[in-house]
Scaffold this motif. Sequence first.
Motif, mmCIF file in Angstrom:
data_model
loop_
_atom_site.group_PDB
_atom_site.id
_atom_site.type_symbol
_atom_site.label_atom_id
_atom_site.label_comp_id
_atom_site.label_asym_id
_atom_site.label_seq_id
_atom_site.Cartn_x
_atom_site.Cartn_y
_atom_site.Cartn_z
ATOM 1 N N PRO A 32 0.853 -1.189 0.000
ATOM 2 C CA PRO A 32 0.000 0.000 0.000
ATOM 3 C C PRO A 32 0.895 1.249 0.000
ATOM 4 O O PRO A 32 1.954 1.264 0.623
ATOM 5 N N VAL A 48 -3.667 8.331 -2.970
ATOM 6 C CA VAL A 48 -3.530 7.085 -2.219
ATOM 7 C C VAL A 48 -3.942 5.969 -3.171
ATOM 8 O O VAL A 48 -4.855 6.134 -3.987
ATOM 9 N N SER A 50 -5.362 3.114 -5.325
ATOM 10 C CA SER A 50 -6.741 2.669 -5.547
ATOM 11 C C SER A 50 -6.801 1.154 -5.677
ATOM 12 O O SER A 50 -5.775 0.471 -5.726
ATOM 13 N N GLU A 51 -8.022 0.667 -5.782
ATOM 14 C CA GLU A 51 -8.229 -0.767 -5.955
ATOM 15 C C GLU A 51 -7.728 -1.257 -7.308
ATOM 16 O O GLU A 51 -7.523 -2.445 -7.505
ATOM 17 N N TRP A 59 -5.986 -6.181 -0.259
ATOM 18 C CA TRP A 59 -5.859 -5.191 0.812
ATOM 19 C C TRP A 59 -7.161 -4.417 0.933
ATOM 20 O O TRP A 59 -7.694 -3.939 -0.056
ATOM 21 N N LEU A 61 -10.050 -1.511 1.640
ATOM 22 C CA LEU A 61 -10.178 -0.104 1.289
ATOM 23 C C LEU A 61 -11.454 0.427 1.923
ATOM 24 O O LEU A 61 -12.536 -0.127 1.707
ATOM 25 N N GLU A 63 -13.653 3.175 1.506
ATOM 26 C CA GLU A 63 -14.036 4.275 0.626
ATOM 27 C C GLU A 63 -14.774 5.364 1.387
ATOM 28 O O GLU A 63 -14.563 6.556 1.134
ATOM 29 N N ASN A 80 -5.695 6.805 -9.119
ATOM 30 C CA ASN A 80 -5.750 6.629 -7.675
ATOM 31 C C ASN A 80 -6.764 7.590 -7.060
ATOM 32 O O ASN A 80 -7.243 8.504 -7.722
ATOM 33 N N LEU A 99 -3.495 5.977 4.614
ATOM 34 C CA LEU A 99 -2.939 4.633 4.740
ATOM 35 C C LEU A 99 -3.450 3.936 5.992
ATOM 36 O O LEU A 99 -3.876 2.777 5.941
ATOM 37 N N ARG A 103 -6.703 2.537 4.083
ATOM 38 C CA ARG A 103 -6.169 1.283 3.540
ATOM 39 C C ARG A 103 -5.807 0.280 4.637
ATOM 40 O O ARG A 103 -5.157 -0.722 4.377
ATOM 41 N N CYS A 105 -3.690 0.168 7.181
ATOM 42 C CA CYS A 105 -2.273 -0.060 7.470
ATOM 43 C C CYS A 105 -2.040 0.317 8.931
ATOM 44 O O CYS A 105 -1.663 1.444 9.243
#
Length: 141
Positions: A32, A48, A50-51, A59, A61, A63, A80, A99, A103, A105
């Motif tokens: 990521p 950042v 994107s899918e 990973w 997401l 949205e 992205n 992130l 995402r 992280c």
Amino acid sequence: MDQQQDLAVTMSVLGHRQFVVVQYLTGLDPNPYAQAAPEPDGTWYCEVVSEHFLPLDQWPLDEQHLQSCGWEAPERPGENWACAVATSDEAAARLIDALARGRACGDPGMLACEIGRWPSDPDGGEDAHPWYPQGRLALAA
């Protein structure tokens, strides 16, 4: 200093045609990532992953979180999530939050950044700060 401050300080010295990429170093490929670059008017363009580049089955997401924080969803494949902000402090906060929460992280100790220069010719760009170990600057957790 915390991660956001470390990143903002690093970003504040970027010049024309330079950018920063913040990666979540998982040991898997792809990682990521989020990235930002200063615009000629002094604002910051941020993205950042994107899918399209990091599929949802690899990973998560969130949205809804990204949209609530002012990120714009990709309009076409190959793009992205993106936003524009006024300062390097805002950009650093957006990248780290995107992130961490957008995402998923969750371990701040796995973040690192790379600084580079936009390609100047067909052979690609150049590392703007080669003194960082392996081209990466670890962000303090």
